[in-house]
Design an enzyme around this catalytic site. Sequence first.
Site, short mmCIF file in Angstrom:
data_model
loop_
_atom_site.label_atom_id
_atom_site.label_comp_id
_atom_site.label_asym_id
_atom_site.label_seq_id
_atom_site.Cartn_x
_atom_site.Cartn_y
_atom_site.Cartn_z
N SER A 156 -9.79 2.02 2.76
CA SER A 156 -8.84 2.75 1.94
C SER A 156 -7.83 1.86 1.21
CB SER A 156 -8.08 3.75 2.82
OG SER A 156 -7.27 3.08 3.78
N LYS A 202 0.86 -1.18 0.00
CA LYS A 202 0.00 0.00 0.00
C LYS A 202 0.90 1.23 0.00
CE LYS A 202 -3.89 1.98 2.66
NZ LYS A 202 -4.77 1.80 3.85
N SER A 213 -10.03 -0.52 6.92
CA SER A 213 -9.44 -0.42 5.58
C SER A 213 -8.73 -1.66 5.06
CB SER A 213 -8.49 0.77 5.52
OG SER A 213 -9.24 1.94 5.39
N1 GLN Z 1 -13.36 4.13 6.13
C1 GLN Z 1 -12.77 4.54 7.36
C2 GLN Z 1 -12.37 5.99 7.29
O1 GLN Z 1 -12.65 6.58 6.31
C3 GLN Z 1 -11.59 3.68 7.71
C4 GLN Z 1 -10.37 4.04 6.99
C5 GLN Z 1 -9.17 3.23 7.39
O2 GLN Z 1 -9.28 2.19 8.03
N2 GLN Z 1 -8.00 3.73 7.03
O3 GLN Z 1 -11.79 6.54 8.17
#
Ligand code: GLN
Length: 492
Positions: free
Chosen positions: A154, A79, A178
Amino acid sequence: MTNLHRLSIRELSEGLQQGKFSSRELTQHYLKRIEKIDAQVKSYVTVTPELALSQADAADAAIKAGNATALAGIPLAHKDIFCTQGVRTSAGSKMLDNFISPYDATVVTKAKAAGLVTLGKVNMDEFAMGSTSESSYYGATKNPWNLNYVPGGSSGGSAAVVAADLAPFATGTDTGGSIRQPASFCGLTGLKPTYGRVSRFGIIAFASSLDQAGPMARSAEDCAYLMNVIAGHDAKDSTSVDKEVDDYVANLNATSVKGLRIGIPKQYFNVAGLAADVKARVEESLKKLEDMGAILVEVDLNMVEAYVPTYYLIAPAEASSNLSRYDGVRYGYRCENPVDLMDLYKRSRSEGFGEEVKRRILIGTYALSAGYYDAYYVKAQKVRRLIQQDFLKAFENVDVIAAPSAPTTAYKIGANLSPTEMYLGDVYTLAVNLAGLPAINAPVGLDDHNLPVGLQLIGNYWSESQLLSIVHQYQQNTDFHTQRAAIAEENA
Ligand code: GLN
C-alpha cells in the site's frame, strides 16, 4: 544547483552543514520538481509548501546558529496514514478526505524534532489495504520506471516519490508487506522493523498487531538515517518496546558478510507463480553475497501455504474492529440528510468506504462473529504461533533468511486482479508481520521489461542494524540501487 535531488542523505546533510546550499533552496528545488513531474506520477495527495518552507527556514537558522541536528533541513514525505497536525490525513479514503488531524503521529513528531522538512503526504491504498495503490480514493499512483505499471502498495506513493526523485526519502507502513513490496516494485531499499520498534501512535490503524512503520529510501544508508530518527520507545503506544535503540548509521559496517549464514527456504523458491526473472535476479544476488563471503544454507519453512489464509483472516478481523470507529458521527465522512441514526451509520459507511475496505470489514466481521470465532479467528491465531515457531527454529541455524519480496515485478495498471490473485502476491511478505520480525527489501536488478526486482532479507527480532549493514555492504559492491527510474532519468 540542478542535481540536488541526486544526493544521498549523507551528502545532503554535509552540503547543508557546510553551507553549500540552504534548506530553503533544497526544499524549493523539490517543490519545483513536484510541480513539474507529479502530474504524471500522481504520488502526492497533499503538498505542504508553506509548512515545508517555514520548517526549512527554521532549519537554516539552526544550522547558522550551529545548533542543528545532523538531518536538519532535509525534506521528507509522509505516507498519508501518519497523522499530521493541521494537515489532511486521508489514509487514501473518501472517509477521511475531510479529516484535518489535530495532532502529530509520534513518527511525525520525531521527524520534526530532527529538523526534517515535510514536503507533503503521499498516496496509498485505502486504509493500507492493497498491493497496487489503485484502491486509493485519489486514484492510482504510477510506477516511475514505467507509468503504465503500478508502484505497488500500500505504500505506493512513498515508493513513487523516492523513485521519481520527488523526495529524498519517505515514511511507509507495513502490515503485510506494504513497505517491502512497493520498494521492490520501484527499485528501492525499504525496512520493515521488528513489531514494537517504531511507535504506532498516530498511525491510522489497519491491523494493530501487524502494523509497523519504517523507512523507504534509495539505499540502506539512507534508511539507516531515517531509522535513527523514528525508532524508539513511546509511552503513547502500549505495544512499543522499551529497548535500547541501535545507532543504525554507525553500525552500517558492523555486520560481517564474511561467514554470515543466509538461510534459503527451499519451499519459497518452489512457489507457483514465482516469475523466472525474479527467481534469477534473486539467485544472482545470493551468489553475489556468497562471493562476498556469506554461507548459503538450506532451511525449512514449512508453513508457506498457511501464510495467505492466516493473514487474510487476522488482518481483516482487526481491521473490522479498528474501522468501526468511522460511523459518520465523530469525524470523517457523513452522508447527506440521514433520516435516522441507523441510516446515518449505514450510508456514511457505504458511501465513505471503497470496495476492498468493505470486503475486509465483511470478512473480518464474519470471522469474529460468535458462531465462527473459534473456527476461523482462534484457529488463525494458533497457526500464527506455528508460523512464528517455524522462523525461530530456522534462526537456530542461520543469521538471516533470504527470499524474493514478491513473486513478480510490478503489475500493469488496471490489470484487475481478482482479490485472491492479489492476495497470493503477498505470499513472501505476510509471515514476517505475523511473526513480528524485521525484514528489508534491496533492489537486485531488472526483469526483461526493465522493472525492478527485490531481494528480501528477514532477520531475527531486533536485527534491524544487521539487515541494514548486510544490504549496505551489498550496495557497496553493486550498483542496482543507483539505477534511476525512467521518469527520473528524463528529468535528471
Ligand atoms: N497487501 C497486503 C494487504 O493488502 C499488505 C498491506 C499492508 O502491508 N498494509 O493487506
